[in-house]
Design a protein around this motif. Structure first.
Motif, PDB file in Angstrom:
ATOM      1  N   LYS A 183      14.386  35.559   6.198  1.00 52.78           N
ATOM      2  CA  LYS A 183      15.388  36.037   7.138  1.00 52.78           C
ATOM      3  C   LYS A 183      16.587  36.662   6.415  1.00 52.78           C
ATOM      4  O   LYS A 183      17.190  37.633   6.894  1.00 52.78           O
ATOM      5  CB  LYS A 183      15.863  34.874   8.017  1.00 52.78           C
ATOM      6  N   ASN A 184      16.926  36.094   5.253  1.00 52.17           N
ATOM      7  CA  ASN A 184      18.186  36.472   4.615  1.00 52.17           C
ATOM      8  C   ASN A 184      18.059  37.280   3.325  1.00 52.17           C
ATOM      9  O   ASN A 184      19.058  37.770   2.806  1.00 52.17           O
ATOM     10  CB  ASN A 184      19.008  35.209   4.327  1.00 52.17           C
ATOM     11  N   SER A 185      16.850  37.381   2.797  1.00 61.27           N
ATOM     12  CA  SER A 185      16.702  38.129   1.544  1.00 61.27           C
ATOM     13  C   SER A 185      15.273  38.639   1.406  1.00 61.27           C
ATOM     14  O   SER A 185      14.433  38.438   2.282  1.00 61.27           O
ATOM     15  CB  SER A 185      17.067  37.241   0.342  1.00 61.27           C
ATOM     16  N   SER A 186      15.007  39.234   0.292  1.00 62.90           N
ATOM     17  CA  SER A 186      13.691  39.820   0.046  1.00 62.90           C
ATOM     18  C   SER A 186      12.661  38.763  -0.294  1.00 62.90           C
ATOM     19  O   SER A 186      12.956  37.767  -0.960  1.00 62.90           O
ATOM     20  CB  SER A 186      13.774  40.817  -1.108  1.00 62.90           C
ATOM     21  N   LYS A 187      11.425  39.006   0.159  1.00 58.91           N
ATOM     22  CA  LYS A 187      10.320  38.116  -0.202  1.00 58.91           C
ATOM     23  C   LYS A 187       9.964  38.257  -1.682  1.00 58.91           C
ATOM     24  O   LYS A 187       9.385  37.349  -2.264  1.00 58.91           O
ATOM     25  CB  LYS A 187       9.083  38.440   0.637  1.00 58.91           C
ATOM     26  N   GLU A 188      10.307  39.398  -2.231  1.00 61.44           N
ATOM     27  CA  GLU A 188       9.926  39.674  -3.617  1.00 61.44           C
ATOM     28  C   GLU A 188      10.976  39.125  -4.583  1.00 61.44           C
ATOM     29  O   GLU A 188      11.633  39.862  -5.302  1.00 61.44           O
ATOM     30  CB  GLU A 188       9.731  41.176  -3.820  1.00 61.44           C
ATOM     31  N   ASN A 189      11.132  37.817  -4.580  1.00 60.91           N
ATOM     32  CA  ASN A 189      12.000  37.212  -5.576  1.00 60.91           C
ATOM     33  C   ASN A 189      11.351  35.946  -6.115  1.00 60.91           C
ATOM     34  O   ASN A 189      10.431  35.383  -5.499  1.00 60.91           O
ATOM     35  CB  ASN A 189      13.403  36.945  -5.021  1.00 60.91           C
ATOM     36  N   LEU A 190      11.825  35.511  -7.261  1.00 63.32           N
ATOM     37  CA  LEU A 190      11.177  34.411  -7.976  1.00 63.32           C
ATOM     38  C   LEU A 190      11.177  33.132  -7.159  1.00 63.32           C
ATOM     39  O   LEU A 190      10.158  32.436  -7.063  1.00 63.32           O
ATOM     40  CB  LEU A 190      11.885  34.190  -9.319  1.00 63.32           C
ATOM     41  N   LYS A 191      12.304  32.801  -6.546  1.00 59.65           N
ATOM     42  CA  LYS A 191      12.401  31.561  -5.779  1.00 59.65           C
ATOM     43  C   LYS A 191      11.404  31.555  -4.629  1.00 59.65           C
ATOM     44  O   LYS A 191      10.730  30.549  -4.388  1.00 59.65           O
ATOM     45  CB  LYS A 191      13.822  31.379  -5.251  1.00 59.65           C
TER      46      LYS A 191
ATOM     47  N   LYS B  45       6.541  29.402  -2.220  1.00 55.34           N
ATOM     48  CA  LYS B  45       5.275  29.727  -1.561  1.00 55.34           C
ATOM     49  C   LYS B  45       4.098  29.105  -2.303  1.00 55.34           C
ATOM     50  O   LYS B  45       3.167  28.561  -1.685  1.00 55.34           O
ATOM     51  CB  LYS B  45       5.112  31.245  -1.495  1.00 55.34           C
ATOM     52  N   ASN B  46       4.131  29.165  -3.613  1.00 56.00           N
ATOM     53  CA  ASN B  46       3.079  28.564  -4.434  1.00 56.00           C
ATOM     54  C   ASN B  46       3.063  27.043  -4.273  1.00 56.00           C
ATOM     55  O   ASN B  46       2.000  26.423  -4.142  1.00 56.00           O
ATOM     56  CB  ASN B  46       3.301  28.941  -5.902  1.00 56.00           C
ATOM     57  N   ARG B  47       4.258  26.435  -4.264  1.00 57.76           N
ATOM     58  CA  ARG B  47       4.359  24.983  -4.085  1.00 57.76           C
ATOM     59  C   ARG B  47       3.832  24.564  -2.714  1.00 57.76           C
ATOM     60  O   ARG B  47       3.094  23.577  -2.601  1.00 57.76           O
ATOM     61  CB  ARG B  47       5.811  24.544  -4.255  1.00 57.76           C
ATOM     62  N   LEU B  48       4.194  25.318  -1.695  1.00 52.04           N
ATOM     63  CA  LEU B  48       3.727  25.013  -0.334  1.00 52.04           C
ATOM     64  C   LEU B  48       2.208  25.081  -0.256  1.00 52.04           C
ATOM     65  O   LEU B  48       1.563  24.202   0.337  1.00 52.04           O
ATOM     66  CB  LEU B  48       4.345  25.997   0.659  1.00 52.04           C
ATOM     67  N   SER B  49       1.642  26.097  -0.858  1.00 45.86           N
ATOM     68  CA  SER B  49       0.184  26.253  -0.848  1.00 45.86           C
ATOM     69  C   SER B  49      -0.511  25.043  -1.474  1.00 45.86           C
ATOM     70  O   SER B  49      -1.509  24.532  -0.946  1.00 45.86           O
ATOM     71  CB  SER B  49      -0.196  27.532  -1.601  1.00 45.86           C
ATOM     72  N   LYS B  50       0.030  24.564  -2.597  1.00 48.41           N
ATOM     73  CA  LYS B  50      -0.575  23.412  -3.282  1.00 48.41           C
ATOM     74  C   LYS B  50      -0.408  22.122  -2.479  1.00 48.41           C
ATOM     75  O   LYS B  50      -1.313  21.278  -2.443  1.00 48.41           O
ATOM     76  CB  LYS B  50       0.027  23.268  -4.674  1.00 48.41           C
ATOM     77  N   LEU B  51       0.744  21.963  -1.829  1.00 49.66           N
ATOM     78  CA  LEU B  51       0.958  20.787  -0.972  1.00 49.66           C
ATOM     79  C   LEU B  51      -0.024  20.788   0.198  1.00 49.66           C
ATOM     80  O   LEU B  51      -0.561  19.746   0.573  1.00 49.66           O
ATOM     81  CB  LEU B  51       2.395  20.764  -0.459  1.00 49.66           C
ATOM     82  N   GLU B  52      -0.266  21.962   0.741  1.00 51.42           N
ATOM     83  CA  GLU B  52      -1.208  22.071   1.870  1.00 51.42           C
ATOM     84  C   GLU B  52      -2.635  21.778   1.424  1.00 51.42           C
ATOM     85  O   GLU B  52      -3.410  21.159   2.175  1.00 51.42           O
ATOM     86  CB  GLU B  52      -1.105  23.458   2.489  1.00 51.42           C
ATOM     87  N   VAL B  53      -2.985  22.176   0.218  1.00 55.12           N
ATOM     88  CA  VAL B  53      -4.317  21.860  -0.313  1.00 55.12           C
ATOM     89  C   VAL B  53      -4.484  20.346  -0.448  1.00 55.12           C
ATOM     90  O   VAL B  53      -5.514  19.777  -0.044  1.00 55.12           O
ATOM     91  CB  VAL B  53      -4.551  22.554  -1.675  1.00 55.12           C
ATOM     92  N   ILE B  54      -3.479  19.680  -1.016  1.00 55.92           N
ATOM     93  CA  ILE B  54      -3.529  18.219  -1.154  1.00 55.92           C
ATOM     94  C   ILE B  54      -3.650  17.564   0.218  1.00 55.92           C
ATOM     95  O   ILE B  54      -4.464  16.660   0.429  1.00 55.92           O
ATOM     96  CB  ILE B  54      -2.280  17.697  -1.895  1.00 55.92           C
ATOM     97  N   TYR B  55      -2.840  18.042   1.153  1.00 55.15           N
ATOM     98  CA  TYR B  55      -2.859  17.471   2.507  1.00 55.15           C
ATOM     99  C   TYR B  55      -4.228  17.652   3.163  1.00 55.15           C
ATOM    100  O   TYR B  55      -4.798  16.706   3.726  1.00 55.15           O
ATOM    101  CB  TYR B  55      -1.773  18.125   3.360  1.00 55.15           C
ATOM    102  N   ASN B  56      -4.776  18.847   3.077  1.00 58.05           N
ATOM    103  CA  ASN B  56      -6.071  19.123   3.708  1.00 58.05           C
ATOM    104  C   ASN B  56      -7.211  18.348   3.059  1.00 58.05           C
ATOM    105  O   ASN B  56      -8.120  17.870   3.742  1.00 58.05           O
ATOM    106  CB  ASN B  56      -6.376  20.626   3.673  1.00 58.05           C
ATOM    107  N   ASP B  57      -7.147  18.200   1.739  1.00 57.56           N
ATOM    108  CA  ASP B  57      -8.167  17.424   1.036  1.00 57.56           C
ATOM    109  C   ASP B  57      -8.177  15.974   1.481  1.00 57.56           C
ATOM    110  O   ASP B  57      -9.233  15.336   1.582  1.00 57.56           O
ATOM    111  CB  ASP B  57      -7.951  17.497  -0.477  1.00 57.56           C
TER     112      ASP B  57
END
Length: 233
Positions: free
Chosen positions: A202-210, A215-227
């Motif tokens: 909402k407030n800045s560009s998606k193309e930044n390191l943070k 996004k990468n951390r969220l993806s890994k948490l979701e993998v753990i949760y789904n497993d």
């Protein structure tokens, strides 16, 4: 005195017949519990501030346990002598502060056998410090009070490699033992990371390191949760 769920889970991590230092003892509830329940032989209750230490002294004296619980004023592990305790509890502080306490008093921290650590914030930074400084995380436990979750980390001296940095964020032992609170804890973490991503979008560009890191951390948490919990959905 009935301990809160957080303090009770911390006390449960203490080995029988141990000699314990409770750093930042506050009112002295854990030391009294450990002695009254014949878990520890002796406890040293330490605090940097006079007022909470005096509260602990009053409570210990009221229980007539001053012969088994020492009280000491001082910063971190500095009130302790080398080889004086086998177990160190540091609870109710930020993870960075806990890290600094261990780092600044290496003559003491190198001698203790077991560390029971309960960071209020920055648990991922604390885990990273432990893994990077020759500690091995041997157990973890979650406690819940109202809508807040507390992470309790048990560490001993030893080396352990972390294959994925996601285990700084979510303790590997919590996953391996399938902690009873793991599912709602993961859900809360996932929702928090989703909320952070939405704010960035909402407030800045998606193309930044943070953004990419979260996004990468969220993806890994979701993998753990789904497993672990996909079959429950």
């Amino acid at each position: 005195m009935k301990l809160t769920p957080r303090l009770l889970e911390i006390a449960k991590m203490v080995d029988k017949n141990s000699i314990v230092a409770d750093i930042g003892t506050d009112h002295g509830y854990i030391p009294v519990y450990l002695i009254e329940n014949k878990i520890s032989k002796k406890v040293i209750a330490c605090d940097i501030n006079k007022a909470p230490l005096q509260s602990a002294i009053d409570y210990i004296n009221n229980k007539k346990l001053q012969n088994k619980i020492d009280t000491r004023l001082g910063n971190g592990l500095s009130p302790l002598n080398e080889n004086e305790v086998d177990t160190v509890i540091i609870a109710g502080m930020g993870g960075i502060l806990i890290q600094n306490i261990l780092e600044e008093n290496k003559n003491i921290s190198k001698k203790a056998e077991k560390f029971i650590l309960q960071p209020m914030v920055a648990s991922s930074e604390l885990r990273k410090y432990l893994y990077d400084n020759n500690y091995k995380i041997t157990d973890e436990k979650l406690a819940r009070e109202d809508n807040r979750y507390y992470e309790i980390i048990v560490a001993k001296k030893g080396q352990e490699k972390v294959k994925d940095e996601i285990y700084y964020e979510i303790g590997k032992k919590l996953i391996e033992k399938n902690d009873p609170l793991l599912k709602p804890f993961l859900e809360k973490k996932i929702n928090k990371n989703k909320s952070i991503l939405k704010n960035i979008e909402k407030n800045s560009s998606k193309e930044n390191l943070k953004y990419n890191q979260i996004k990468n951390r969220l993806s890994k948490l979701e993998v753990i949760y789904n497993d672990r919990f996909r079959k429950d959905n």
